[in-house]
Write an enzyme that holds these catalytic residues in place. Structure first.
Site, PDB file in Angstrom:
ATOM      1  N   LEU A 117      43.765-103.300  76.473  1.00 56.33           N
ATOM      2  CA  LEU A 117      43.179-104.452  75.784  1.00 56.33           C
ATOM      3  C   LEU A 117      44.233-105.223  74.989  1.00 56.33           C
ATOM      4  CD1 LEU A 117      39.788-102.995  74.519  1.00 56.33           C
ATOM      5  CD2 LEU A 117      40.290-104.238  76.626  1.00 56.33           C
ATOM      6  N   TYR A 127      50.938 -89.465  66.015  1.00 55.52           N
ATOM      7  CA  TYR A 127      49.734 -90.137  65.518  1.00 55.52           C
ATOM      8  C   TYR A 127      49.245 -89.567  64.200  1.00 55.52           C
ATOM      9  CZ  TYR A 127      49.368 -91.925  70.322  1.00 55.52           C
ATOM     10  OH  TYR A 127      49.592 -92.530  71.534  1.00 55.52           O
TER      11      TYR A 127
END
Length: 348
Positions: free
Chosen positions: A238, A53
């Protein structure tokens, strides 16, 4: 906030886990610090990150997310308040993770280099949960338990050898527990088998994609998760924002991940738009926020240890955490399952 046992360890983790993959790209260090402050205030004690990341992965930003967390630990002096999870990349053609420009793989030298670099960036001397970001072998696709199988071949490091390296990290005190990510049923059981017969560390969790539009984890892995106490850390609940409804009818909000990076193809497969529309419509019929319904559904599953939430704004983070107030009743679950029966898993 409720807390659940992480695998067979003595760690109790919050049922929501704070995801961090936007820090250092879409979010500044100060914004990352603010999110961690707020999450801790709301009872979240479980943070998840990775050496990869922020996303999208780039050589110039790699490791920035871990550095944001490390500077927060140093500034707040609260490392003991957080159960911290990070990950080492699996086999990859990306060559900026290791010294000398080596392409990533899970051999001893690379795992040891990776963990030492993560510890330095995180400004800590131990990692609570160290996860393999994806398998070090050829797999049919990136993701959990794909619904279409195609045989794949390629180089790999044997699972028992990988597990032995992780065992040495545990003995050294650099890692407390280990976990998997983007792994299959076969892979999970093979790790468990070698742990049992060779006295090596047991995997305590598996971090795979799981959402209303991707329930493939239920097919081969849910029973393993429950019977073997290898609970799911559900990511992309999501569907990278699709299940909030913000991309509905072709909308492209400025500053959204799709507008910035156009990397959401996993959630743009045939049948995906129809399934997303059905779930967003159901949430409206029930008077629920669609994002909160999606998070609440994942969190309510008996095989889930924690649902990973991620946000680029504090408003989004508050909305996600407030999903704890949404209850998935039998009636709501029946209506969700009815859509699932019609729409299947369009986004595995």
């Amino acid at each position: 906030m409720n807390y659940r046992k992480l695998g067979r360890t003595d760690l109790m983790v919050s049922e929501l886990c704070l995801g961090t993959m936007t820090w250092g790209e879409q979010n500044t260090e100060a914004e990352g610090h603010a999110q961690m402050d707020y999450a801790l205030e709301r009872g979240i004690n479980f943070f998840d990150t990775a050496e990869l990341y922020p996303i999208p992965p780039k050589a110039e930003t790699q490791g920035a997310t871990e550095r944001v967390i490390g500077s927060w630990f140093k500034a707040r002096g609260n490392r003991d308040k957080v159960i911290l999870a990070t990950k080492v990349v699996g086999r990859t053609d990306m060559d900026w993770f290791r010294d000398g420009g080596r392409k990533g793989e899970l051999n001893r030298a690379q795992i040891e280099e990776a963990v030492n670099k993560s510890l330095k960036r995180l400004q800590t001397d131990y990692i609570d949960l160290y996860q393999l970001h994806w398998p070090d072998r050829a797999v049919t696709q990136f993701g959990s338990n794909p619904t279409i199988f195609r045989a794949a071949e390629g180089p790999e490091n044997p699972i028992d050898e990988i597990l032995a390296v992780l065992g040495d990290l545990v003995k050294a005190g650099k890692v407390r527990h280990i976990g998997l990510s983007n792994e299959s049923a076969w892979g999970t059981m093979t790790f468990l088998h070698h742990a049992t017969v060779k006295g090596l560390p047991r995997v305590q969790s598996i971090q795979n994609a799981y959402s209303l539009v991707n329930r493939t984890f239920e097919v081969g892995l849910a029973e393993i998760a429950m019977r073997e106490n290898v609970g799911l850390l559900a990511y992309s609940t999501l569907a990278q924002g699709y299940l909030t409804g913000k991309y509905r009818d072709g909308a492209l909000p400025p500053g959204s991940r799709k507008q910035l990076f156009d990397r959401l193809q996993r959630y743009e497969k045939p049948g995906a738009a129809e399934a997303v529309d059905a779930y967003v419509t159901l949430a409206a019929d029930l008077g629920l926020d669609p994002a909160q319904m999606a998070i609440a559904f994942a969190t309510s599953r008996p095989f889930v240890t924690a649902t990973i939430i991620g946000a680029t704004t504090m408003e989004q983070l508050r909305t996600d955490i407030d999903a704890l107030d949404v209850k998935i009743t039998e009636e709501v679950e029946a209506r969700i399952d009815a859509i699932h029966q019609r729409q299947g898993n369009p986004c595995p």
